[in-house]
Design a protein around this motif. Structure first.
Motif, mmCIF file in Angstrom:
data_model
loop_
_atom_site.group_PDB
_atom_site.id
_atom_site.type_symbol
_atom_site.label_atom_id
_atom_site.label_comp_id
_atom_site.label_asym_id
_atom_site.label_seq_id
_atom_site.Cartn_x
_atom_site.Cartn_y
_atom_site.Cartn_z
ATOM 1 N N UNK A 54 -3.171 5.942 -8.715
ATOM 2 C CA UNK A 54 -4.537 6.232 -8.534
ATOM 3 C C UNK A 54 -4.700 7.957 -9.085
ATOM 4 N N UNK B 118 -3.984 11.657 2.160
ATOM 5 C CA UNK B 118 -4.373 12.034 0.819
ATOM 6 C C UNK B 118 -4.934 11.291 0.014
ATOM 7 N N UNK B 119 -5.015 9.719 0.318
ATOM 8 C CA UNK B 119 -5.490 8.455 -0.530
ATOM 9 C C UNK B 119 -4.697 7.457 -0.030
ATOM 10 N N UNK B 120 -5.209 6.547 -0.812
ATOM 11 C CA UNK B 120 -4.440 5.137 -0.836
ATOM 12 C C UNK B 120 -4.386 4.525 -2.182
ATOM 13 N N UNK B 121 -3.527 3.553 -2.521
ATOM 14 C CA UNK B 121 -3.426 2.620 -3.512
ATOM 15 C C UNK B 121 -2.756 1.392 -3.220
ATOM 16 N N UNK B 122 -3.385 0.040 -3.124
ATOM 17 C CA UNK B 122 -3.024 -0.999 -2.865
ATOM 18 C C UNK B 122 -3.031 -2.102 -4.096
ATOM 19 N N UNK C 219 1.891 1.315 -9.634
ATOM 20 C CA UNK C 219 0.456 1.636 -9.707
ATOM 21 C C UNK C 219 0.237 2.950 -9.408
ATOM 22 N N UNK D 37 6.390 5.596 -2.565
ATOM 23 C CA UNK D 37 5.096 6.510 -2.982
ATOM 24 C C UNK D 37 5.221 7.894 -2.836
ATOM 25 N N UNK D 38 4.266 8.471 -3.664
ATOM 26 C CA UNK D 38 4.289 9.803 -3.865
ATOM 27 C C UNK D 38 2.926 10.199 -4.075
ATOM 28 N N UNK D 39 2.696 11.499 -3.678
ATOM 29 C CA UNK D 39 1.455 12.045 -4.114
ATOM 30 C C UNK D 39 1.605 13.507 -4.490
ATOM 31 N N UNK E 51 -1.827 9.524 -6.704
ATOM 32 C CA UNK E 51 -1.060 8.991 -5.599
ATOM 33 C C UNK E 51 -0.252 7.535 -6.542
ATOM 34 N N UNK F 289 -7.560 4.481 -12.389
ATOM 35 C CA UNK F 289 -6.694 3.512 -11.685
ATOM 36 C C UNK F 289 -5.777 2.685 -12.637
ATOM 37 N N UNK G 64 -7.212 11.043 -9.307
ATOM 38 C CA UNK G 64 -8.769 11.591 -9.203
ATOM 39 C C UNK G 64 -8.783 12.900 -10.233
ATOM 40 N N UNK H 251 -7.575 1.996 -5.493
ATOM 41 C CA UNK H 251 -7.086 3.067 -5.386
ATOM 42 C C UNK H 251 -7.967 4.044 -5.131
ATOM 43 N N UNK H 252 -7.749 5.290 -4.141
ATOM 44 C CA UNK H 252 -8.929 6.423 -3.923
ATOM 45 C C UNK H 252 -7.752 7.687 -3.721
ATOM 46 N N UNK H 253 -8.061 8.657 -4.221
ATOM 47 C CA UNK H 253 -7.391 10.028 -4.124
ATOM 48 C C UNK H 253 -8.269 11.032 -3.786
ATOM 49 N N UNK I 59 0.786 -1.125 -0.075
ATOM 50 C CA UNK I 59 0.072 0.079 0.073
ATOM 51 C C UNK I 59 0.920 1.240 -0.087
ATOM 52 N N UNK I 60 0.505 2.322 -0.834
ATOM 53 C CA UNK I 60 0.996 3.713 -0.653
ATOM 54 C C UNK I 60 0.108 4.529 -0.407
ATOM 55 N N UNK I 61 0.236 5.695 0.530
ATOM 56 C CA UNK I 61 -0.637 6.606 0.918
ATOM 57 C C UNK I 61 -0.256 8.132 0.217
ATOM 58 N N UNK I 62 1.035 7.862 -0.374
ATOM 59 C CA UNK I 62 1.708 9.004 -1.077
ATOM 60 C C UNK I 62 2.343 10.060 -0.225
ATOM 61 N N UNK J 206 2.515 4.393 -6.520
ATOM 62 C CA UNK J 206 2.999 3.291 -5.681
ATOM 63 C C UNK J 206 3.909 2.542 -6.522
#
Lengths: 208, 159
Positions: free
Chosen positions: B124, A166-170, B122, B71-73, B60, B110, B126, A155-157, A99-102, B62
């Motif tokens: 995501x 700020x969100x997450x992607x798995x 990967x 990871x990065x946003x 975001x 996605x 918005x 994913x959700x942002x 998982x990444x949260x950014x 990953x």
């Protein structure tokens, strides 16, 4: 069942032909293509605590779920879901993912024995204002000789901190540790209900 | 009856190009899927929908490369969807535009990108608009996509 009678020009001489089904001897219509829509649940204005797909036919080789999900949850931009099959809980599942949260906190999670499959912080919320997207594959779902493999991306942002994220992607995977064919799938929202326009669409994939 | 997973259009570059665009996209599907192999410099590449060049995209990322996971946003003027690379390094990308024609929600995009000899990644995204997506433009970070790059757009129709 009341018999189905077929009358034709030939019936004048030979009488009617009786059938036991409305197909009346014809071949049932089959949807074109090998990737077919089975059923779709879209949440209405009242929201829903669960989204469930039942009576899954055994005519496919693999299943794919395509999901667009949001929960009604204050403070946080992400929610949690629990995915089960065949109504099974207990320790019938294993699960793991990255998982990444950014935020520089990319990591991993997993459990060898679990009561459900999920993706960490896998839902959007009305507070964050966005819906999570998930594509989940279930391989060989009807094979009664093996456990069932589930693999997915999520994913959700929501652009900026909401509740500290700020969100997450798995990227995630799991197993349903049973040789039973899968006939139903259920998503439960852990915090609040699924909101309007949340959707789970189930597709079947046929092999040659 | 239309098939459920239907090819809409394919572009294969006969010469280098700065952008690849799919326009006049029908609103009759549930999701769109873009499958591509983008040849060019080793970099992220980007998507803009409905010609929106505003700061209406956030992403975001990953990624795993070698022994590193990161990871990065960011908030930006384009969505970020995959990695381009030289054709010999086998880049590929699959991007899902979920509920793209829904006019009451923001859009979640996605995607998975892979470069065979280097990275798995990967994203995501918005897109902060309630408008239905009617066009998709794909562009590299700089320069052009190379000859031979392919981009295919599919529509998926739920029951």
């Amino acid at each position: 069942m009341t018999p189905v009678y077929k009358l034709s020009a030939n019936s004048v001489k030979n009488g009617r032909t009786n059938y036991g089904s409305m197909l009346a001897g014809n071949t049932a219509y089959e949807l074109p293509g090998d990737y077919q829509s089975i059923s779709t649940v879209t949440v209405g204005s009242g929201g829903a605590a669960n989204i469930e797909l039942t009576s899954i036919p055994s005519t496919y080789t693999h299943l794919q779920l395509r999901c667009f999900l949001q929960a009604n949850r204050a403070t946080f931009g992400m929610g949690e879901f629990e995915m089960t099959v065949n109504g099974a809980g207990g320790t019938n599942y294993s699960r793991h993912g990255i998982v990444g949260y950014g935020s520089g906190g990319a990591g991993y999670w997993g459990n060898a024995d679990a009561a459900y499959i999920y993706a960490d912080r896998g839902l959007g919320t009305n507070t964050g204002g966005t819906y999570a997207a998930l594509v989940i594959d279930i391989l060989d779902y009807k094979d009664t000789n093996k456990y069932k493999t589930v693999r997915g991306i999520q994913g959700v942002d929501f652009n900026g901190l909401v509740g500290g994220y700020t969100g997450a992607t798995n990227v995630f995977s799991g197993a349903y540790k049973s040789t039973s064919a899968i006939t139903s799938i259920k998503f439960v929202s852990v915090y609040g209900n699924f909101t309007q326009y949340s959707q789970v669409a189930l597709y079947g994939i046929k092999a040659a | 009856m239309a098939i459920t997973y239907e090819p809409i259009a394919t572009t294969t570059l006969g010469s280098a190009a700065a952008t690849v665009t799919f326009s006049s996209i029908s609103g009759s599907y549930t999701d769109l899927v873009l499958v591509d192999q983008a040849f060019g410099v080793a970099s992220h590449y980007f998507v803009r929908v409905n010609s929106d060049t505003g700061s209406n995209y956030s992403v975001i990322v990953l990624l795993g490369v070698g022994s590193v996971v990161a990871d990065q946003a960011t908030n930006q003027t384009s969505g970020q969807i995959s990695r381009s690379a030289a054709s010999t390094n086998s880049p590929s990308g699959i991007t899902h535009f979920m509920n793209y024609s829904n006019t009451t929600t923001y859009k979640t995009i996605l995607s998975r990108g892979n470069v065979g000899n280097s990275i798995v990644i990967q994203y995501v995204n918005s897109w902060r608009s309630n408008s239905a997506i009617t066009s998709i433009e794909v562009r590299p970070a700089s320069g052009n996509f190379d000859t031979g790059s392919t981009f295919t757009l599919y529509g998926i129709k739920a029951a």
